[in-house]
Design an enzyme around this catalytic site. Structure first.
Site, PDB file in Angstrom:
ATOM      1  N   TYR A  64     -13.906  -2.383  10.245  1.00 33.38           N
ATOM      2  CA  TYR A  64     -12.544  -1.836  10.285  1.00 33.38           C
ATOM      3  C   TYR A  64     -11.935  -2.043  11.679  1.00 33.38           C
ATOM      4  CZ  TYR A  64      -8.764   1.626   9.799  1.00 33.38           C
ATOM      5  OH  TYR A  64      -7.533   2.245   9.759  1.00 33.38           O
ATOM      6  N   ALA A  66     -12.679  -4.227  13.875  1.00 37.13           N
ATOM      7  CA  ALA A  66     -12.418  -5.657  14.089  1.00 37.13           C
ATOM      8  C   ALA A  66     -11.102  -6.062  13.436  1.00 37.13           C
ATOM      9  CB  ALA A  66     -13.569  -6.488  13.525  1.00 37.13           C
ATOM     10  N   GLY A 103       0.825  -1.220   0.000  1.00 35.94           N
ATOM     11  CA  GLY A 103       0.000   0.000   0.000  1.00 35.94           C
ATOM     12  C   GLY A 103       0.851   1.258   0.000  1.00 35.94           C
ATOM     13  N   VAL A 140      -3.116  -6.943  -2.277  1.00 31.70           N
ATOM     14  CA  VAL A 140      -2.911  -7.890  -1.165  1.00 31.70           C
ATOM     15  C   VAL A 140      -4.119  -8.796  -0.922  1.00 31.70           C
ATOM     16  CG1 VAL A 140      -1.194  -6.447   0.009  1.00 31.70           C
ATOM     17  CG2 VAL A 140      -3.617  -6.269   0.658  1.00 31.70           C
TER      18      VAL A 140
HETATM   19  N1  LIG Z   1      -4.810   7.883   7.945  1.00 35.98           N
HETATM   20  C1  LIG Z   1      -5.200   7.534   9.162  1.00 35.98           C
HETATM   21  O1  LIG Z   1      -5.751   8.362   9.907  1.00 35.98           O
HETATM   22  C2  LIG Z   1      -4.946   6.137   9.676  1.00 35.98           C
HETATM   23  C3  LIG Z   1      -5.223   5.883  11.018  1.00 35.98           C
HETATM   24  C4  LIG Z   1      -5.003   4.628  11.522  1.00 35.98           C
HETATM   25  C5  LIG Z   1      -4.503   3.621  10.721  1.00 35.98           C
HETATM   26  N2  LIG Z   1      -4.233   3.885   9.409  1.00 35.98           N
HETATM   27  C6  LIG Z   1      -3.724   2.770   8.623  1.00 35.98           C
HETATM   28  O2  LIG Z   1      -2.538   3.151   7.947  1.00 35.98           O
HETATM   29  C7  LIG Z   1      -2.428   2.411   6.732  1.00 35.98           C
HETATM   30  C8  LIG Z   1      -2.148   3.367   5.584  1.00 35.98           C
HETATM   31  O3  LIG Z   1      -3.257   4.226   5.434  1.00 35.98           O
HETATM   32  P1  LIG Z   1      -3.181   5.701   4.802  1.00 35.98           P
HETATM   33  O4  LIG Z   1      -3.743   6.618   5.798  1.00 35.98           O
HETATM   34  O5  LIG Z   1      -1.852   5.957   4.221  1.00 35.98           O
HETATM   35  O6  LIG Z   1      -4.315   5.548   3.688  1.00 35.98           O
HETATM   36  P2  LIG Z   1      -4.260   5.675   2.102  1.00 35.98           P
HETATM   37  O7  LIG Z   1      -5.641   5.372   1.668  1.00 35.98           O
HETATM   38  O8  LIG Z   1      -3.641   6.943   1.714  1.00 35.98           O
HETATM   39  O9  LIG Z   1      -3.254   4.499   1.732  1.00 35.98           O
HETATM   40  C9  LIG Z   1      -3.646   3.158   1.752  1.00 35.98           C
HETATM   41  C10 LIG Z   1      -2.982   2.484   0.584  1.00 35.98           C
HETATM   42  O10 LIG Z   1      -3.410   1.129   0.555  1.00 35.98           O
HETATM   43  C11 LIG Z   1      -3.606   0.806  -0.800  1.00 35.98           C
HETATM   44  N3  LIG Z   1      -4.500  -0.329  -0.978  1.00 35.98           N
HETATM   45  C12 LIG Z   1      -5.840  -0.349  -0.913  1.00 35.98           C
HETATM   46  N4  LIG Z   1      -6.303  -1.561  -1.244  1.00 35.98           N
HETATM   47  C13 LIG Z   1      -5.219  -2.316  -1.534  1.00 35.98           C
HETATM   48  C14 LIG Z   1      -5.037  -3.661  -1.937  1.00 35.98           C
HETATM   49  N5  LIG Z   1      -6.085  -4.468  -2.164  1.00 35.98           N
HETATM   50  N6  LIG Z   1      -3.777  -4.109  -2.133  1.00 35.98           N
HETATM   51  C15 LIG Z   1      -2.712  -3.297  -1.955  1.00 35.98           C
HETATM   52  N7  LIG Z   1      -2.827  -2.019  -1.581  1.00 35.98           N
HETATM   53  C16 LIG Z   1      -4.066  -1.540  -1.360  1.00 35.98           C
HETATM   54  C17 LIG Z   1      -4.176   2.061  -1.432  1.00 35.98           C
HETATM   55  O11 LIG Z   1      -4.037   2.051  -2.851  1.00 35.98           O
HETATM   56  C18 LIG Z   1      -3.367   3.133  -0.759  1.00 35.98           C
HETATM   57  O12 LIG Z   1      -2.213   3.476  -1.471  1.00 35.98           O
HETATM   58  C19 LIG Z   1      -3.735   1.631   6.585  1.00 35.98           C
HETATM   59  O13 LIG Z   1      -3.537   0.301   7.021  1.00 35.98           O
HETATM   60  C20 LIG Z   1      -4.674   2.352   7.517  1.00 35.98           C
HETATM   61  O14 LIG Z   1      -5.704   1.523   7.990  1.00 35.98           O
HETATM   62  C21 LIG Z   1      -4.443   5.121   8.867  1.00 35.98           C
END
Ligand SMILES: NC(=O)c1ccc[n+]([C@@H]2O[C@H](COP(=O)([O-])OP(=O)(O)OC[C@H]3O[C@@H](n4cnc5c(N)ncnc54)[C@H](O)[C@@H]3O)[C@@H](O)[C@H]2O)c1
Length: 252
Positions: free
Chosen positions: A157, A159, A15, A66
């Protein structure tokens, strides 16, 4: 400037085309690691690799969904064929979709589980054998404050992120004897495309800021810094831990 040493390490980040994953990839490259930048869009991954090259690093862009076991198998094979080893795996890919559970399409439930949880399980499944063989590895999973506390209409989410916290503990126990560290980082509210809807209005942004004792939203770099520490040998005796990087959200 990043202060952790990853010289010569080979890292996979899922990601990684934008947001937190992109930032982790750049921090890793700055620290000397060669980075396999993976996501659903290869062209976007290549842009991150181009940024890595600009700072004098080396990277490889791969299209990896993934939720597809075949993509994960290919990712591991391609990385081992090109670089010979995998030292660091960051399970960052994730999606955030909300609805009352009773109203949520089963297909959406399955999609969140497939990406946030099954995706992490399968990348670990396919990477762990090579880490075991080299008696070395660092796995860092992206959890969330949503793995600890509730978020409205986010039961699926939440969970998945709670499961990531416990998976991290269990894998750490199973793999400690193989000198494989397994940790998680639990971000608070980080300004990335994932939460752009939530911060689109001043009202929405202020509602989130109310929950943050540090009184600012997080930046991808806040998370990348913590992940780089956990990927480095400076954190060798830390395993099974989930590090909250949340400006104090959970402390309240
Ligand atoms: N931004 C927040 O506030 C926050 C808070 C807590 C946790 N997170 C976690 O951090 C991680 C990154 O999130 P982010 O904020 O950078 O979000 P984002 O949406 O900018 O990035 C997530 C990335 O995952 C990729 N993705 C989606 N489906 C996919 C798949 N099937 N296979 C491969 N890649 C895939 C997307 O293309 C994207 O580039 C995530 O696991 C998210 O749950 C984010």
């Amino acid at each position: 400037m990043n202060k952790y040493d990853l010289k010569g390490k080979i890292a996979i980040v899922t990601g990684a085309r934008r947001g937190i994953g992109r930032s982790i990839s750049l921090y890793f490259a700055q620290s000397g690691a060669k980075v396999v930048v993976t996501d659903i869009d290869k062209a976007d991954c290549q842009l991150v690799v181009d940024e890595i090259k600009k700072i004098g690093g080396e990277g490889l862009a791969l299209k990896v969904d993934v939720s597809l076991e075949s993509d994960i198998k290919d990712m591991v094979k391609t990385t081992l064929d090109k670089f010979g080893r995998i030292d660091i795996l960051v399970n960052n890919a994730g999606i955030f979709k909300t609805n009352d559970l009773g109203e949520m399409d089963t297909a959406v439930i399955d999609q969140i589980l497939a990406i946030n949880l099954r995706g992490t399980l399968l990348t670990c499944k396919y990477v762990i054998p090579s880490m075991k063989a080299q008696n070395y590895g660092k796995i860092i999973n992206l959890a969330s404050i949503a793995g600890f506390v509730s978020f409205e209409a986010a039961s699926v989410y939440c969970a998945t992120k709670g499961a990531i916290v416990n998976l991290t503990r269990q894998l750490a126990c199973d793999l400690g004897k193989n000198k494989i560290n397994v940790n998680a980082v639990a971000p608070g509210v980080i300004e990335t495309p994932m939460i752009s809807d939530l911060v689109a209005t001043e009202e929405g942004k202020n509602a989130l800021l109310n929950g943050i004792p540090y009184k600012r939203l997080g930046k991808p770099e806040d998370i990348a810094n913590a992940v780089t520490f956990l990927a480095s040998d400076d954190s060798d005796y830390i395993t099974g831990h989930t590090l909250l990087v949340d400006g104090g959200w959970i402390a309240q």
